[in-house]
Motif scaffolding. Structure first.
Motif, PDB file in Angstrom:
ATOM      1  N   LEU A   1       0.677  -1.144  -0.011  1.00  0.00           N
ATOM      2  CA  LEU A   1      -0.038   0.126   0.081  1.00  0.00           C
ATOM      3  C   LEU A   1       0.822   1.355  -0.173  1.00  0.00           C
ATOM      4  N   HIS A   2       2.036   1.192   0.753  1.00  0.00           N
ATOM      5  CA  HIS A   2       2.991   2.453   0.765  1.00  0.00           C
ATOM      6  C   HIS A   2       3.420   2.565  -0.556  1.00  0.00           C
ATOM      7  N   LEU A   3       3.923   1.545  -1.155  1.00  0.00           N
ATOM      8  CA  LEU A   3       4.507   1.759  -2.514  1.00  0.00           C
ATOM      9  C   LEU A   3       3.510   2.260  -3.402  1.00  0.00           C
ATOM     10  N   CYS A   4       2.346   1.678  -3.387  1.00  0.00           N
ATOM     11  CA  CYS A   4       1.150   2.517  -4.294  1.00  0.00           C
ATOM     12  C   CYS A   4       0.902   3.826  -4.245  1.00  0.00           C
ATOM     13  N   GLU A   5       1.042   4.394  -2.882  1.00  0.00           N
ATOM     14  CA  GLU A   5       0.912   5.619  -2.674  1.00  0.00           C
ATOM     15  C   GLU A   5       2.175   6.492  -3.332  1.00  0.00           C
ATOM     16  N   ARG A   6       3.211   6.000  -3.063  1.00  0.00           N
ATOM     17  CA  ARG A   6       4.633   6.746  -3.814  1.00  0.00           C
ATOM     18  C   ARG A   6       4.475   6.522  -5.227  1.00  0.00           C
ATOM     19  N   ILE A   7       3.620   5.507  -5.843  1.00  0.00           N
ATOM     20  CA  ILE A   7       3.477   5.384  -7.322  1.00  0.00           C
ATOM     21  C   ILE A   7       2.738   6.645  -7.952  1.00  0.00           C
ATOM     22  N   ARG A   8       1.788   6.907  -6.935  1.00  0.00           N
ATOM     23  CA  ARG A   8       0.528   7.985  -7.476  1.00  0.00           C
ATOM     24  C   ARG A   8       1.473   9.499  -7.470  1.00  0.00           C
ATOM     25  N   SER A   9       2.400   9.661  -6.852  1.00  0.00           N
ATOM     26  CA  SER A   9       2.814  10.911  -6.559  1.00  0.00           C
ATOM     27  C   SER A   9       4.257  11.137  -7.296  1.00  0.00           C
ATOM     28  N   GLU A  10       4.706   9.938  -7.912  1.00  0.00           N
ATOM     29  CA  GLU A  10       6.098   9.819  -8.530  1.00  0.00           C
ATOM     30  C   GLU A  10       6.020  10.226  -9.854  1.00  0.00           C
ATOM     31  N   PRO A  11       6.580  11.479 -10.189  1.00  0.00           N
ATOM     32  CA  PRO A  11       6.613  12.011 -11.582  1.00  0.00           C
ATOM     33  C   PRO A  11       7.649  11.494 -12.516  1.00  0.00           C
ATOM     34  N   ARG A  12       8.813  10.567 -12.253  1.00  0.00           N
ATOM     35  CA  ARG A  12       9.535  10.095 -13.018  1.00  0.00           C
ATOM     36  C   ARG A  12       9.172   8.515 -13.264  1.00  0.00           C
ATOM     37  N   ALA A  13       8.984   8.504 -14.694  1.00  0.00           N
ATOM     38  CA  ALA A  13       8.443   7.020 -15.034  1.00  0.00           C
ATOM     39  C   ALA A  13       9.323   5.893 -14.770  1.00  0.00           C
ATOM     40  N   ASP A  14      10.784   5.928 -14.856  1.00  0.00           N
ATOM     41  CA  ASP A  14      11.584   4.996 -14.508  1.00  0.00           C
ATOM     42  C   ASP A  14      11.437   4.467 -13.129  1.00  0.00           C
ATOM     43  N   GLU A  15      11.373   5.302 -12.190  1.00  0.00           N
ATOM     44  CA  GLU A  15      10.965   5.371 -10.687  1.00  0.00           C
ATOM     45  C   GLU A  15       9.771   4.662 -10.625  1.00  0.00           C
TER      46      GLU A  15
END
Length: 136
Positions: free
Chosen positions: A101-115
């Motif tokens: 769940l924490h990783l999913c939250e980070r994905i939502r706000s991550e602007p870099r495609a590779d990350e």
């Protein structure tokens, strides 16, 4: 303290004019800072203050009824019911769920495609691990 929180604190000190040094703290391992003429660790004082507050206890897991197992297919993975798994295995599964769940939250706000891709692969591996734990 999470790495994200530590990064935020260090960024604040940099914005305030602090200088990150090539030396690291012998206690926590984070870089030392020169700030207002003093060399200091900006993380250890925060970790000490977090320890002084009692950490909230995790709520008791809710027992959910177990459904009869369905065959796993590519479209519908086998359900994992971690609340009903007793002992260390259940705690590991619950921690995996929180991490996913924490990783999913980070994905939502991550602007870099590779990350985003890296985080999504980590979520996939975590989900696979949950399925394996549920099969034992």
């Amino acid at each position: 303290m999470t790495a994200d929180k530590a990064d935020e604190v260090m960024a604040e000190y940099l914005l305030k004019g602090g200088k990150m040094l090539a030396k690291s703290c012998k206690v926590c391992g984070y870089p030392l800072f020169e700030y207002k003429g003093e060399t200091q660790c900006v993380i250890c004082p925060l970790e000490a203050s977090e320890e002084s507050f009692p950490k909230p206890e995790a709520p008791e897991p809710v027992q959910t009824p177990q459904l009869p197992p369905e065959p796993a297919t590519a479209q519908s993975p086998a359900p994992v019911i971690t609340a009903a798994v007793p002992g260390p295995q259940g705690r590991v599964a619950a921690e995996l769920e929180r991490t996913i769940l924490h990783l999913c939250e980070r994905i939502r706000s991550e602007p870099r495609a590779d990350e985003c891709l890296t985080l999504m692969m980590a979520v996939e591996k975590g989900a696979e691990a949950l399925v394996r734990l549920g099969q034992r």
